[in-house]
Design a protein around this motif. Sequence first.
Motif, PDB file in Angstrom:
ATOM      1  N   LYS A  49      -3.323   0.671  -4.193  1.00 47.31           N
ATOM      2  CA  LYS A  49      -3.306   0.216  -2.797  1.00 47.31           C
ATOM      3  C   LYS A  49      -4.754  -0.074  -2.442  1.00 47.31           C
ATOM      4  O   LYS A  49      -5.568   0.838  -2.354  1.00 47.31           O
ATOM      5  CB  LYS A  49      -2.724   1.300  -1.886  1.00 47.31           C
ATOM      6  CG  LYS A  49      -2.803   0.979  -0.404  1.00 47.31           C
ATOM      7  CD  LYS A  49      -2.372   2.205   0.416  1.00 47.31           C
ATOM      8  CE  LYS A  49      -2.584   1.952   1.896  1.00 47.31           C
ATOM      9  NZ  LYS A  49      -2.301   3.163   2.717  1.00 47.31           N
ATOM     10  N   LYS A  50      -5.057  -1.349  -2.252  1.00 42.25           N
ATOM     11  CA  LYS A  50      -6.456  -1.763  -2.184  1.00 42.25           C
ATOM     12  C   LYS A  50      -7.144  -1.293  -3.474  1.00 42.25           C
ATOM     13  O   LYS A  50      -6.750  -1.675  -4.557  1.00 42.25           O
ATOM     14  CB  LYS A  50      -7.136  -1.197  -0.931  1.00 42.25           C
ATOM     15  CG  LYS A  50      -6.912  -2.007   0.336  1.00 42.25           C
ATOM     16  CD  LYS A  50      -7.797  -3.243   0.347  1.00 42.25           C
ATOM     17  CE  LYS A  50      -7.762  -3.911   1.704  1.00 42.25           C
ATOM     18  NZ  LYS A  50      -8.659  -5.090   1.755  1.00 42.25           N
TER      19      LYS A  50
ATOM     20  N   SER B 259       0.987   3.630   7.959  1.00 47.45           N
ATOM     21  CA  SER B 259      -0.245   3.708   7.171  1.00 47.45           C
ATOM     22  C   SER B 259      -0.054   3.188   5.741  1.00 47.45           C
ATOM     23  O   SER B 259      -1.030   2.950   5.020  1.00 47.45           O
ATOM     24  CB  SER B 259      -0.759   5.150   7.131  1.00 47.45           C
ATOM     25  OG  SER B 259       0.177   6.004   6.513  1.00 47.45           O
TER      26      SER B 259
ATOM     27  N   GLU C 290       1.106   0.330   5.077  1.00 47.42           N
ATOM     28  CA  GLU C 290       0.942  -1.122   5.137  1.00 47.42           C
ATOM     29  C   GLU C 290      -0.434  -1.516   4.593  1.00 47.42           C
ATOM     30  O   GLU C 290      -1.466  -1.101   5.115  1.00 47.42           O
ATOM     31  CB  GLU C 290       1.104  -1.588   6.588  1.00 47.42           C
ATOM     32  CG  GLU C 290       1.055  -3.094   6.754  1.00 47.42           C
ATOM     33  CD  GLU C 290       1.445  -3.496   8.161  1.00 47.42           C
ATOM     34  OE1 GLU C 290       2.633  -3.362   8.510  1.00 47.42           O
ATOM     35  OE2 GLU C 290       0.558  -3.928   8.906  1.00 47.42           O
ATOM     36  N   GLU C 291      -0.404  -2.320   3.539  1.00 48.55           N
ATOM     37  CA  GLU C 291      -1.669  -2.710   2.899  1.00 48.55           C
ATOM     38  C   GLU C 291      -1.376  -3.650   1.739  1.00 48.55           C
ATOM     39  O   GLU C 291      -0.216  -3.964   1.444  1.00 48.55           O
ATOM     40  CB  GLU C 291      -2.389  -1.448   2.407  1.00 48.55           C
ATOM     41  CG  GLU C 291      -3.839  -1.639   1.994  1.00 48.55           C
ATOM     42  CD  GLU C 291      -4.682  -2.334   3.053  1.00 48.55           C
ATOM     43  OE1 GLU C 291      -4.783  -3.583   2.951  1.00 48.55           O
ATOM     44  OE2 GLU C 291      -5.210  -1.668   3.951  1.00 48.55           O
ATOM     45  N   ASP C 292      -2.443  -4.094   1.062  1.00 47.66           N
ATOM     46  CA  ASP C 292      -2.309  -4.912  -0.146  1.00 47.66           C
ATOM     47  C   ASP C 292      -2.160  -3.990  -1.363  1.00 47.66           C
ATOM     48  O   ASP C 292      -2.893  -3.005  -1.510  1.00 47.66           O
ATOM     49  CB  ASP C 292      -3.542  -5.795  -0.342  1.00 47.66           C
ATOM     50  CG  ASP C 292      -3.668  -6.848   0.750  1.00 47.66           C
ATOM     51  OD1 ASP C 292      -2.621  -7.280   1.273  1.00 47.66           O
ATOM     52  OD2 ASP C 292      -4.805  -7.213   1.102  1.00 47.66           O
TER      53      ASP C 292
ATOM     54  N   THR D  63       1.583  -7.879  -0.496  1.00 54.77           N
ATOM     55  CA  THR D  63       1.150  -7.434   0.833  1.00 54.77           C
ATOM     56  C   THR D  63       2.354  -6.801   1.505  1.00 54.77           C
ATOM     57  O   THR D  63       3.353  -7.476   1.770  1.00 54.77           O
ATOM     58  CB  THR D  63       0.616  -8.595   1.685  1.00 54.77           C
ATOM     59  OG1 THR D  63      -0.521  -9.175   1.041  1.00 54.77           O
ATOM     60  CG2 THR D  63       0.200  -8.091   3.068  1.00 54.77           C
TER      61      THR D  63
END
Length: 270
Positions: free
Chosen positions: A58-59, A100, A102-104, A118
């Motif tokens: 995640k990131k 929380s 939610e991210e790339d 995404t």
Amino acid sequence: MHAGRDGLLAAGILGVACLVLHLDFISCVSQPIYGTVNMSVTLYTSGSIPIKDIMWRKKKDKVVEWDEELLKPRAYPPFVDRVHLDVTSGNLTIFNLTSSDEEDYEVELSSITDTKFTLYVIEPLPFPTLNCTFTAENITVRCRIPENYSSHINLIKYSWNCFSEQCQNSTNSSEVSIKRESDLSQEIQCIISNPLSKQASSLVLATCVPDNSRHSFVIIAAVLFVVILAMFVWLYKRDFLKRGGERDRTEKEAINDRNSDPTSRLHPTP
């Protein structure tokens, strides 16, 4: 010179890798994935090469990893006990989603294949609220989302279900106008939707316009009640006065009869 050649070679390899991934239905472009709060979502890979190791991030933070030397996948906070990694396909399932999360995300399979996602985490849709106003010619119905809902408003689309062509011609609009002479007994429905779900609310158009006929009926009934009551009082008074007059006249006639009877003087009424 060698550095430049190596850079071109790396770029070429990356370009070929992206092309191969594209042919395997994996894209170097980040794929949008939608999940609902407190529910689960699965990020699918589409690689066809044998998998020897898997790394999800995640990131830049590790989510879960696995290789042939590990007996089972190793998850990292805050995903411990919240993820399942399919070591055969590389697919990742995340449970009990929170905002929380939610991210790339990206995955590496056998240190070669690279797929990016995404993730959008969305709150469940609420029921929309409908309100309306009217003029001499039109009724305007507005569809609103509760003010306390703010989860990805940009993803919400509007649609309408009603008998009017104006509803059918309305494209993703939160309000419609309908001719006032339309059939007001009809129901109009607003549907809101996002990539995961939809909700709908409806109202009857007649509730947007004051019911003049009903108000008129109430007024007429009140007037009739007053008129009937007045007539009843008048008839009662007239009957009362009539009976009183007849009683007085009868008593006077009786007195006159006694006065005119000679025997009544000899035997006065006790």
